[in-house]
Scaffold this active site. Structure first.
Site: not given
Length: 291
Positions: A231, A271
Site C-alpha cells: 500500500k 491479506r
C-alpha cells in the site's frame, strides 16, 4: 482489575475451520480486475493458475475480487462483478478445499459467489454500503470480514502525509467496527473477523498509528485481519529524499516489514499479494514465539 476480553480463536467457514491458536493465516489476493493498484490485469487470463500457485505456497484463504477498491477506482455493476468472479470460484472449488472469500460489498455478488462455493464475504464497508448483505451472509452461513472505511473507493484519495493530528484514529475505527459487529450479531452472524482498513480514508500517519496499536482491536474479542500489502503509505516511509514515491512494485520489502509488525501486534490474518513471503514471515514469528 479489568478482565481481558475473551478472543474468538476459531473461524468456521461453512465447514472449514481456521484455527488462529495454531498460527496466523495468510489470505492470497486474486483480483480479476483491469485496474487494481498493484496486480490489475496481471492474472485475469490465468487466474486459476495463479490461485493454485498461491495455495501451493501456503495460502490458507484465497480472496477473489471483481471490482477495484483502490482510491478513485470506477465502480462496476454487480453483473460485471459476477461475470468476473463466479466462474472462477466455481472452477477453483474443483481443485481446493481451502476457504474462498469474495471481496465485495454487494449482496447480489455475494449471493452468487456463495452459491458457487465461496465461504467468506470480505466487505470493505463493514455492512454499511448494502443493507441487504447481512441477510445474504446469514442465509448461507458465511463467515464475514468487516472492514472500516470512510468513503466509497471512487470518492477516496490516496494516503497522504497530511492530516491525522487531531483525531484519535484508533478510537474512531474501533467505534465504527463495533457498530458493524453489532449489526452482524443482530442478523445472527457470529463468524466475524475485523479489519481496520489500512489505506482506506486514513492519512499516512494514521495508518502507522493503527499498525502500532493493532493489538488494541482485540478488545472487540474477534480475530483481526491486516491488509497492508504494497500500500502507498508504506512507500512514504521508505521514500528517499527528493526521490519519487516508490511504486507498488518496489514495496515488497516494506510490506514484509509491516507484516512482521502486524503479527507481533496481534494480526490473525495477513491479506497479501505475495504469499510465499508472508508464509515465511509468519513461520519466523511462530518460531520466535516457540523459542
Amino acid at each position: 482489575m479489568q478482565q481481558e476480553p475473551r478472543i474468538q480463536r476459531l473461524l468456521s467457514c461453512r465447514g472449514h475451520v481456521l484455527d488462529f491458536r495454531k498460527k496466523p493465516c495468510v489470505m492470497g489476493i486474486l483480483n480479476t480486475t483491469p485496474d487494481s493498484f498493484y496486480d490489475g490485469g496481471r492474472h485475469r487470463d490465468k487466474a486459476l493458475h495463479h490461485a493454485l500457485s498461491m495455495i501451493s505456497y501456503g495460502a490458507d484463504i484465497i480472496d477473489i475480487g471483481g471490482e477495484s477498491t483502490r482510491p478513485g477506482a470506477e465502480a462496476v455493476s454487480a453483473e460485471e462483478e459476477i461475470r468476473r468472479t463466479a466462474p472462477l470460484i466455481r472452477e477453483l472449488k474443483k481443485h481446493t478445499s481451502i476457504p474462498i472469500s469474495i471481496d465485495t460489498w454487494k449482496a447480489e455478488v455475494a449471493e452468487e459467489a456463495l452459491q458457487c462455493g465461496a465461504s467468506i464475504v470480505n466487505d470493505i464497508s463493514g455492512f454499511t454500503f448494502d443493507e441487504a448483505l447481512p441477510d445474504v451472509c446469514k442465509k448461507y452461513q458465511a463467515a464475514v470480514i468487516l472492514m472500516h472505511t470512510t468513503d466509497r473507493p471512487d470518492q477516496m484519495q490516496w494516503s497522504t502525509e497530511t492530516g491525522g493530528a487531531e483525531r484519535d484514529i484508533v478510537a474512531l475505527v474501533k467505534t465504527a467496527l463495533e457498530a458493524s459487529v453489532a449489526n452482524a450479531k443482530a442478523h445472527g452472524i457470529d463468524q466475524v473477523v475485523i479489519d481496520p482498513g489500512f489505506g482506506f480514508g486514513k492519512s499516512v500517519r494514521e495508518n502507522f498509528i493503527l499498525l502500532k496499536r493493532l493489538h488494541e482491536f482485540h478488545s472487540l474479542g474477534l480475530p483481526v485481519l491486516a491488509g497492508l500489502s504494497r500500500k502507498s503509505f508504506l512507500g512514504h516511509a521508505v521514500q528517499t529524499h527528493n526521490a519519487p514515491l516508490p511504486s507498488a512494485d518496489d514495496r515488497l520489502a516494506a510490506t514484509v516489514s509491516a507484516n512482521t509488525i502486524a503479527l507481533f501486534n496481534g494480526a490473525d490474518i495477513l491479506r497479501v499479494h505475495d504469499v510465499s513471503e508472508a508464509v515465511a514471515t509468519a513461520a519466523i514469528i511462530k518460531a520466535v514465539g516457540n523459542a
